[in-house]
Design an enzyme around this catalytic site. Sequence first.
Site, PDB file in Angstrom:
ATOM      1  N   CYS A 265      30.255 -15.092  77.527  1.00  0.00           N
ATOM      2  CA  CYS A 265      30.044 -15.316  78.956  1.00  0.00           C
ATOM      3  C   CYS A 265      28.601 -15.019  79.364  1.00  0.00           C
ATOM      4  CB  CYS A 265      31.022 -14.473  79.754  1.00  0.00           C
ATOM      5  SG  CYS A 265      32.705 -14.974  79.433  1.00  0.00           S
ATOM      6  N   GLU A 266      27.695 -15.816  78.884  1.00  0.00           N
ATOM      7  CA  GLU A 266      26.275 -15.741  79.224  1.00  0.00           C
ATOM      8  C   GLU A 266      25.721 -17.158  79.113  1.00  0.00           C
ATOM      9  OE1 GLU A 266      24.441 -12.969  79.957  1.00  0.00           O
ATOM     10  OE2 GLU A 266      25.970 -11.491  79.449  1.00  0.00           O
TER      11      GLU A 266
ATOM     12  N   GLU B 198       5.564  -6.124  52.980  1.00  0.00           N
ATOM     13  CA  GLU B 198       6.866  -5.790  53.584  1.00  0.00           C
ATOM     14  C   GLU B 198       7.582  -7.032  54.096  1.00  0.00           C
ATOM     15  OE1 GLU B 198       5.810  -3.312  56.872  1.00  0.00           O
ATOM     16  OE2 GLU B 198       5.066  -1.689  55.633  1.00  0.00           O
TER      17      GLU B 198
HETATM   18  C1  LIG Z   1       6.705  -2.779  60.117  1.00  0.00           C
HETATM   19  C2  LIG Z   1       7.378  -4.044  59.765  1.00  0.00           C
HETATM   20  N1  LIG Z   1       7.308  -4.471  58.492  1.00  0.00           N
HETATM   21  C3  LIG Z   1       7.908  -5.613  58.104  1.00  0.00           C
HETATM   22  C4  LIG Z   1       8.632  -6.383  58.974  1.00  0.00           C
HETATM   23  C5  LIG Z   1       9.301  -7.619  58.460  1.00  0.00           C
HETATM   24  O1  LIG Z   1       8.819  -8.767  59.059  1.00  0.00           O
HETATM   25  P1  LIG Z   1       9.284 -10.182  58.517  1.00  0.00           P
HETATM   26  O2  LIG Z   1      10.768 -10.203  58.511  1.00  0.00           O
HETATM   27  O3  LIG Z   1       8.718 -11.132  59.481  1.00  0.00           O
HETATM   28  O4  LIG Z   1       8.716 -10.358  57.153  1.00  0.00           O
HETATM   29  C6  LIG Z   1       8.729  -6.001  60.311  1.00  0.00           C
HETATM   30  C7  LIG Z   1       9.473  -6.838  61.274  1.00  0.00           C
HETATM   31  O5  LIG Z   1       9.613  -6.632  62.410  1.00  0.00           O
HETATM   32  C8  LIG Z   1       8.098  -4.782  60.714  1.00  0.00           C
HETATM   33  O6  LIG Z   1       8.163  -4.367  61.980  1.00  0.00           O
END
Ligand SMILES: Cc1ncc(COP(=O)(O)O)c(C=O)c1O
Length: 428
Positions: A358-359, A285
């Site tokens: 404004c931070e 992912e």
């Molecule tokens: C469940 C899950 N999969 C994949 C990702 C993607 O992570 P990255 O962009 O670091 O590859 C995230 C990021 O928060 C996530 O929470």
Amino acid sequence: VSRLQRDSSGGLTLQGVPLEALVERAPRGTPFYVYDLDSMTDEVDAMRAAFGAEPHLVAYAVKANSAGPILRALASRGAGADVVSGAELELAVAAGVVPGQIVYSGVAKLDDELDRALSIGWDGILALQAESIEELPRIAARARAVGRRGRVSLRLNPDIEADTHSYIATGHDEAKFGIPIEDLGDAIRLAGSHPEIELVGLGSHIGSQLTTTERYAEAAETIVRRWLEVHADLSSRGGGLRLVDFGGGFGIDYGAGCDARPADFVVALRERSRALPPDVLRVVEPGRSVVASHGLLVTRVVMQKRTLARAEQRRWVMVDAGMNDLLRPALYGASHRIDLVRSSSAPRSAARVVGPVCESSDDFGSYDLPEQLDLLAIRDAGAYGFTMASEYNGRPLPCELFLRGGAVAEILVPRSAAQWVADRLRSR
Ligand SMILES: Cc1ncc(COP(=O)(O)O)c(C=O)c1O
């Protein structure tokens, strides 16, 4: 390979297109994001090639950058999607991602989101990733309501401390994510007691911006070991699992170095998963590693400010991009490289580059910059840039330009400041 270069006249180019020329093309001038679509699809190709002949799915994490042109380009190269909301699910499918190549993560999915994930396409998505035992009866109830069986993969929390910022470490004991590994037996039994649930896999995601493969490989080994146990148990009862999801988190080089290339994570997980049956689908992912290095935020210097009488000289360079456009420095203390759009040989001095919001946290950090300044390019802003942007302080979201084959292929224009004013006044 980055397509960000300097031409012979000292101008910064992306895909050979001068950034100065893009300022003219951007519907509202600066600040704007510009992305290199070809390098993003190259990233997916490289990850897919690293899997060799093994069945795999690169489920791009939409949260990193949800722009339609990017999703369409990645889907055309066979990427699936990892989504975390009903809207991201609709977007991915509308952009051409096959529902059977979508996984859905998230700790608190809503009933209508579950219904959509179960019923979309002809057979729903590839898998809902259950992040708690408590989610299982909820998924079963929604599956019953929509008259479908829900494919579920259990996202385990392997209690592995990822070597990254605490806000983006997710696989440790105190994170809200995933089912504690000690509860796996209970989760399997509960899933088995619901005929509406088809248990298809196990997975984990230990965190983001991992710069070495060590912890990732450790998590992969843990998940594979558990997967084999569960699969053997289910097989003895006529069932079995079909996929392992190793999560994302592959780091990129923001300037401080990153030893591991995205494909190295795939190689690492392959090494630790040799015991898996050959037909099991290997899912990753990645979000950041696909898009981060291939996006820039182009901004113009509005003015400079200096302390005059104080002994300690200070200099601020105030730009027209702020934390509302790129939140990472304010949120995580992240630092991005900043390049001059036109190179200069003038002497440099230290300055803090700050935005107009404004931070005090609207601060991109300290850089050595020449006295005369105009356009700046904030690098590696392709991931968690626009998707985390807001209209805070009544600032419109930035426009986005997408390059393909050395030309502007598409432009996205969000609502204007005038539309924001009208929307804030309109009640129903
Ligand atoms: C469940 C899950 N999969 C994949 C990702 C993607 O992570 P990255 O962009 O670091 O590859 C995230 C990021 O928060 C996530 O929470």
